[in-house]
Write an enzyme that holds these catalytic residues in place. Structure first.
Site, short mmCIF file in Angstrom:
data_model
loop_
_atom_site.label_atom_id
_atom_site.label_comp_id
_atom_site.label_asym_id
_atom_site.label_seq_id
_atom_site.Cartn_x
_atom_site.Cartn_y
_atom_site.Cartn_z
N LYS A 1 -6.23 2.72 10.91
CA LYS A 1 -5.60 3.02 12.21
C LYS A 1 -6.36 4.13 12.92
CE LYS A 1 -1.00 1.48 10.76
NZ LYS A 1 0.34 1.81 10.26
N GLN B 1 3.86 6.75 8.29
CA GLN B 1 3.54 5.58 7.47
C GLN B 1 4.60 5.37 6.39
OE1 GLN B 1 1.07 3.48 8.18
NE2 GLN B 1 1.48 2.13 6.45
N ASP C 1 5.79 2.76 16.73
CA ASP C 1 6.12 1.74 15.73
C ASP C 1 7.34 0.92 16.16
OD1 ASP C 1 4.52 1.36 13.48
OD2 ASP C 1 5.25 3.18 12.49
#
Ligand code: GUN
Length: 293
Positions: free
Chosen positions: A52, A96, A119
């Site tokens: 990422k 994460q 997200d």
């Protein structure tokens, strides 16, 4: 049979974003800035977060990696999230998953400012998604929609069967495929570990979306001719013949199922690369929305 080439489409999307970033720079505007929080050193998570951050650099975004030890307490993580919420230079950030067991995942996700939640995991954003309001759509489902869109795969009136009800993929996917418009307008069945006679559902499906994490689970006798297959599985299977000692395997027995499919995503190179591209897209959207405020 046509391959839904996520690698190729994700490169196109990243190129489009990179052009937008160049235009922003030329106008003297601030470029998007994504931060990623990683707690502990889970192998797969390290790989994903690293990729990422590298993608951000490639397309001209700013990026920050916040790497915390696995001994980090919930309170310490919440303090870090508050800092990121308040840092005006950061447009969006992700924490994460999975988090170490001593940390309450839901509490952490709820602490993220919904305007920075690229997200799309915050209940506010998830709710907006269900209500068809402007929001951040979780990156993997967003990537699947984009693949269906760019290959012009018909979804209206189709029977879509989603396997797996995770908060990250299965559940949001089931909502998105039933929303109005394209891609959407599907008749959706969300199946899971308690579903009885799964095959009866998959055999009747025009579109099957698997998000199970169970290698080669979906076999040819479970689907009909002309089915559209979206394989979200990415399981590391030990394989001594590979340099890393493992290979990445999807939920679908590709060799068996591909000949029956009208469209199918490969693993790797299908849904996986789309996830990162759409996270970047969400970060660009976050920057534009902050600008508009
Ligand atoms: N773990 C697996 N997939 C994801 C994702 O899309 N976002 C975050 N934050 N963690 C994940």
């Amino acid at each position: 049979m046509e391959i839904l080439d996520g690698k190729k489409i994700s490169e196109q999307i990243k190129e489009e974003i990179a052009q937008e970033v160049s235009a922003m720079k030329e106008r003297g505007e601030k470029v998007p800035h994504l931060a990623a929080v990683l707690v502990g050193n889970d192998g797969a998570s390290l790989t994903y977060v690293g990729s990422k951050v590298r993608s951000c650099e490639k397309i001209g975004f700013e990026s920050t990696l916040v790497s915390l030890p696995d001994t980090t307490t919930e309170e310490e993580l919440l303090v870090k999230i508050k800092e990121l919420n308040e840092d005006a230079s950061i447009d969006g950030f992700i924490v994460q998953l999975p988090l170490p067991k001593h940390i309450d995942e839901q509490k952490v996700l709820m602490a993220i400012d919904p305007d920075k939640d690229v997200d799309g995991f915050h209940p506010t954003n998830f709710g907006k998604m269900a209500l068809e309001l402007e929001t951040f759509i979780p990156a993997t489902p967003f990537g699947i929609l984009e693949l269906l869109k760019r290959y012009n795969v018909e979804t209206s009136g189709k029977n879509t069967v989603v396997i797996g009800r995770s908060h990250i993929v299965g559940r949001p996917m089931s909502i998105l495929m039933s929303r109005k418009g394209f891609p959407g307008d599907s008749t959706v069945t969300l199946t899971h570990s308690r579903t009885k006679d799964l095959k009866a559902f998959t055999k009747d499906a025009d579109i099957v979306i698997t998000a199970l994490g169970s290698p080669d689970f979906l076999k040819a006798d479970m689907v009909k001719d002309g089915v559209v297959i979206i394989d979200v599985g990415i399981t590391r299977v030990p394989d001594e013949t590979k340099p890393k000692g493992y290979r990445i395997t999807g939920d679908v027995d590709f060799e068996e199922v591909a000949p029956k499919a009208s469209y199918i995503t490969p693993v790797p190179g299908g849904v996986g690369p789309m996830t990162i591209a759409m996270l970047l897209k969400n970060t660009l959207l976050a920057r534009e929305r902050h600008n508009a405020k």
